[in-house]
Motif scaffolding. Structure first.
Motif, PDB file in Angstrom:
ATOM      1  N   PRO A  50      40.796  34.398  45.830  1.00  0.00           N
ATOM      2  CA  PRO A  50      39.840  35.036  46.504  1.00  0.00           C
ATOM      3  C   PRO A  50      40.604  35.374  48.024  1.00  0.00           C
ATOM      4  CG  PRO A  50      38.964  32.815  45.892  1.00  0.00           C
ATOM      5  CD  PRO A  50      40.413  32.998  45.327  1.00  0.00           C
ATOM      6  N   ALA A  95      42.460  38.697  47.035  1.00  0.00           N
ATOM      7  CA  ALA A  95      41.551  39.785  46.904  1.00  0.00           C
ATOM      8  C   ALA A  95      40.848  40.454  47.954  1.00  0.00           C
ATOM      9  CB  ALA A  95      40.233  39.485  45.780  1.00  0.00           C
ATOM     10  N   ARG A  96      40.592  39.420  48.982  1.00  0.00           N
ATOM     11  CA  ARG A  96      39.972  39.867  50.174  1.00  0.00           C
ATOM     12  C   ARG A  96      40.972  40.564  51.067  1.00  0.00           C
ATOM     13  NH1 ARG A  96      40.164  39.509  55.257  1.00  0.00           N
ATOM     14  NH2 ARG A  96      41.879  37.972  54.858  1.00  0.00           N
ATOM     15  N   LYS A 122      39.375  37.884  35.949  1.00  0.00           N
ATOM     16  CA  LYS A 122      39.041  37.276  37.414  1.00  0.00           C
ATOM     17  C   LYS A 122      39.852  38.439  38.250  1.00  0.00           C
ATOM     18  CE  LYS A 122      38.529  33.253  40.394  1.00  0.00           C
ATOM     19  NZ  LYS A 122      38.950  31.796  40.536  1.00  0.00           N
ATOM     20  N   LEU A 181      37.474  40.007  41.360  1.00  0.00           N
ATOM     21  CA  LEU A 181      37.213  39.577  42.791  1.00  0.00           C
ATOM     22  C   LEU A 181      37.752  40.740  43.607  1.00  0.00           C
ATOM     23  CD1 LEU A 181      39.161  36.005  42.797  1.00  0.00           C
ATOM     24  CD2 LEU A 181      36.911  36.634  43.321  1.00  0.00           C
ATOM     25  N   LYS A 231      34.426  42.673  43.640  1.00  0.00           N
ATOM     26  CA  LYS A 231      33.632  41.957  44.415  1.00  0.00           C
ATOM     27  C   LYS A 231      33.862  42.611  45.971  1.00  0.00           C
ATOM     28  CE  LYS A 231      32.247  37.484  46.089  1.00  0.00           C
ATOM     29  NZ  LYS A 231      30.721  37.769  46.086  1.00  0.00           N
ATOM     30  N   HIS A 232      34.872  42.348  46.463  1.00  0.00           N
ATOM     31  CA  HIS A 232      35.273  42.586  47.847  1.00  0.00           C
ATOM     32  C   HIS A 232      35.113  44.154  48.359  1.00  0.00           C
ATOM     33  CE1 HIS A 232      35.947  38.517  49.115  1.00  0.00           C
ATOM     34  NE2 HIS A 232      36.674  38.455  47.928  1.00  0.00           N
TER      35      HIS A 232
END
Length: 318
Positions: free
Chosen positions: A81, A84-85, A130, A134, A137-138
């Protein structure tokens, strides 16, 4: 540098080597400002390969800058997480925006199913599936925010699937399952994110990389004659990826899966309903079996799973 991606900010995951490196260089050559992500691990995802974490990303950034382009390096884990962020933040903080995301990071741990350890299954599915989800998603959250703020978005996402995900591949159960999942994720994301101005597509490449040279040593061999067309160079795949990342040139193309190999591009047509039988009532098992046999007799036969038949030709007509 200027071209069809002039001024656009593009992230490439797994951009330190192979296909990712080729994509990053090709995007920069067409005017994109590129964030090159690479964790710097070996072809099996294990650490210890020189020049160390993030080193390959920095080398590609140096190449782009030496050619007059703009690029930044990111060495985070895109399947985590925070990695990716921070990747999306690196683009927005470094270049002020984000226009396209190329999800390419991955590695292999091939085993026949009966010998495939759960740890290896989890690692491969994690990095491919994944590692697509991720960053997507971001990035999608960023683009949704832009759309809600009234700023026009022409965003693009390019996922990396595989012939193994489309047809299956002997000895690659985890990899094939993850790559098939990327196709489904592409279709869902295209349907959900269109309202924010985001187009989402996937490419199934065939090229000579660290991941393929052991599986297809003969087909992946480089040409011997000087100046000969290197059919399996990763650079042959990149032009399609660059076009899919562009703004107006690729407008209206979303929810599609392409194969790209050598000088060939194919639009995959996916699952379509074939022969159907409907009796408007419940079948008995024997009747259902008889109907299924009849339907199969009139259906197109499936293409063979990779590794289950004769060697796959490098080139095909069409």
């Amino acid at each position: 540098m200027s071209g069809i991606c002039d001024g656009r900010v593009v992230i490439v995951t797994g951009g330190g080597r192979g296909l990712g490196r080729a994509h990053a260089l090709a995007l920069a050559a067409e005017g994109a400002r590129v964030v090159v992500n690479d964790l710097g691990v070996g072809p099996d995802g294990l650490p210890g390969e020189p020049p160390g974490p993030g080193g390959h990303a920095r080398q590609v950034v140096d190449e782009i800058r030496a050619a007059g382009g703009e690029a930044l390096a990111h060495g985070g884990d895109v399947a985590a997480p925070e990695g990716a962020r921070s990747l999306i933040a690196a683009a927005v903080d470094g270049f002020g925006r984000l226009d396209a995301l190329v999800n390419n990071a991955g590695f292999l741990r091939d085993r026949m199913l009966v010998n495939l350890d759960e740890e290896d299954w989890d690692a491969v599915v994690r990095v491919h599936l994944k590692g697509h989800f991720l960053p997507l998603k971001h990035a999608a959250a960023y683009w949704r925010g832009e759309a809600k703020a009234g700023r026009e978005t022409a965003a693009r996402v390019v996922g990396t699937t595989s012939g193994a995900g489309l047809l299956g591949s002997v000895g690659q159960g985890g990899y094939s399952a993850a790559k098939a999942g990327i196709v489904a994720l592409t279709l869902v994301a295209a349907a959900e994110l269109g309202r924010y101005g985001v187009q989402v597509n996937a490419v199934a490449p065939a090229a000579r990389t660290r991941m393929t040279e052991r599986a297809f040593p003969e087909a992946m061999a480089a040409p011997g004659a000087p100046g000969a067309f290197d059919a399996m160079s990763p650079s042959n795949v990149s032009p399609l990826v660059v076009w899919l990342c562009s703004g107006p040139p690729s407008a209206g193309v979303t929810g599609r899966v392409f194969e790209a190999e050598a000088g060939r591009i194919t639009v995959m047509e996916g699952w379509r309903r074939g022969p159907t039988a409907d009796r408007a009532a419940r079948w008995t098992p024997a009747e259902a079996g008889e109907a299924a046999r009849g339907l199969l007799a009139g259906a197109e036969p499936p293409l063979p799973v990779y590794g289950s038949g004769p060697p796959r030709p490098v080139h095909r007509k069409g």
